[in-house]
Write an enzyme that holds these catalytic residues in place. Structure first.
Site, short mmCIF file in Angstrom:
data_model
loop_
_atom_site.label_atom_id
_atom_site.label_comp_id
_atom_site.label_asym_id
_atom_site.label_seq_id
_atom_site.Cartn_x
_atom_site.Cartn_y
_atom_site.Cartn_z
N LYS A 195 37.44 27.29 49.83
CA LYS A 195 37.48 25.96 49.59
C LYS A 195 37.83 25.64 51.07
O LYS A 195 37.55 24.41 51.55
CB LYS A 195 38.34 25.44 48.79
CG LYS A 195 40.11 26.08 48.76
CD LYS A 195 40.84 25.08 49.87
CE LYS A 195 41.96 25.53 49.62
NZ LYS A 195 42.95 24.89 50.71
N THR A 252 41.02 19.19 49.71
CA THR A 252 41.05 19.69 51.08
C THR A 252 39.96 19.20 51.78
O THR A 252 40.08 19.19 53.10
CB THR A 252 41.07 21.38 51.08
OG1 THR A 252 41.99 21.94 50.28
CG2 THR A 252 41.39 21.96 52.50
#
Length: 338
Positions: A195, A252
């Site tokens: 990610k 994120t």
């Protein structure tokens, strides 16, 4: 009282120490590489270098000494950058015992071997100490600053050792910090690592002043290619729909506290990577390192990862973000399921 060692006094290691310390039920020893961090915590109860303005409980004892940090610990948490993990375990292995529970809180892959952190830990200890460690991985959507100030947070402890997962869940959870268990270590670790790459790409979109359409498409297709690699490596699709997959990806890619996203923002604005990293003053954006390993892992398993590939070209081969976006958007058309 439980004895817990945390190796790594960066923002995340310090945030975990604050969570555990505020329960009042643990003796916490926090190993810091930087002497100024140890001294700052000892004198002011603050980590002024990596997590300022967040008070560290008196139950957290900072140290630079391996034996002092690890001796007699029941749980050892490792919160160091992925490219230091092998060397750190080489130094601390003499103090580790088979009965200790080891928890990796690092979200990255080893560049040279493409190994996950629990794999690195197991390999080092089998080679050096002759035992297979009890090990798990801690991952999920968790900015250290928000965890430290007590914002409600939910993450995952993944281990094939069900007893380890239950113990860590019990010892770490409190009304503001909730842990779920998962036995898909591969999926949880890869989700936490991959990610970060997509988050840099999201930052580039923001730096280029692209809108919500672009970010939504990036997150969705980023999750698709993350899932392809996870499944190819033996992880489960459903893990990517959980906290360590979609949850951490959304955080994120959209949160202003994301170091990986902020690297991307600066790239999108035209700054060069060495300049950006120099300005981070010791903070680490794991996605910069992970991209190379992810490309290698995808090649090894013959998995197509176009966003990750373009990010590798930007980060390591100097490709312009505009050219990368054009090449992604003009790929041959296909079904969404591919």
């Amino acid at each position: 009282m439980s004895k817990i060692a945390i190796v790594g006094a960066g923002a995340w290691g310090t945030g975990l120490a604050i969570v555990l310390g505020r329960k009042g039920a643990h003796q916490i020893r926090l190993w810091a590489h930087e002497k100024e961090v140890r001294d700052s915590i000892s004198a002011l109860r603050l980590n002024q270098l990596f997590l300022p303005e967040q008070t560290i409980p008196e139950t957290v004892f900072p140290t630079n000494d391996w034996a002092e940090a690890i001796q007699d610990a029941e749980i050892v948490v490792i919160a160091v950058p992925s490219h230091h993990c092998r060397a750190i375990f080489g130094k601390m292995q003499v103090h580790l015992k088979p009965e200790m529970l080891l928890v990796s809180a690092t979200k990255g892959l080893e560049n040279e071997t493409h190994m996950r952190m629990t794999e690195v830990i197991a390999q080092v200890l089998r080679t050096a100490n002759g035992f297979t460690p009890r090990v798990g991985a801690l991952s999920g959507p968790s900015f250290a600053k928000e965890v430290a100030r007590g914002d409600p947070t939910a993450i995952t402890i993944a281990s094939r050792d069900a007893e380890l997962a239950k113990i860590v869940q019990r010892e770490f959870s409190d009304p503001r910090f909730r842990l779920y268990t998962n036995d898909d270590v591969t999926g949880v670790e890869l989700g936490g690592a991959l990610k970060n790459i997509i988050a840099i790409a999201a930052g580039i979109c923001a730096g280029l002043d692209l809108g919500h359409n672009s970010i939504a498409a990036l997150i969705t297709r980023g999750l698709a290619e993350m899932t392809r690699l996870v499944i190819a490596c033996g992880g489960r699709r459903e893990t990517m729909s959980g906290l360590a997959g979609l949850g951490d990806l959304v955080l994120t890619c959209t949160g202003g506290l994301s170091r990986n996203r902020n690297v991307g923002v600066e790239l999108g604005r035209g700054r060069k990577l060495p300049e950006i990293i120099a300005a981070m003053h010791g903070m680490v954006a794991e996605g910069v390192f992970t991209t190379h390993a992810a490309v290698g892992l995808a090649h090894q398993h013959q998995v197509e990862m176009p966003i990750t590939g373009e990010m590798h070209e930007i980060l390591h081969n100097g490709k312009s973000p505009g050219d990368a976006i054009r090449d992604l958007m003009t790929r041959s058309v296909k079904s969404e399921g591919l």
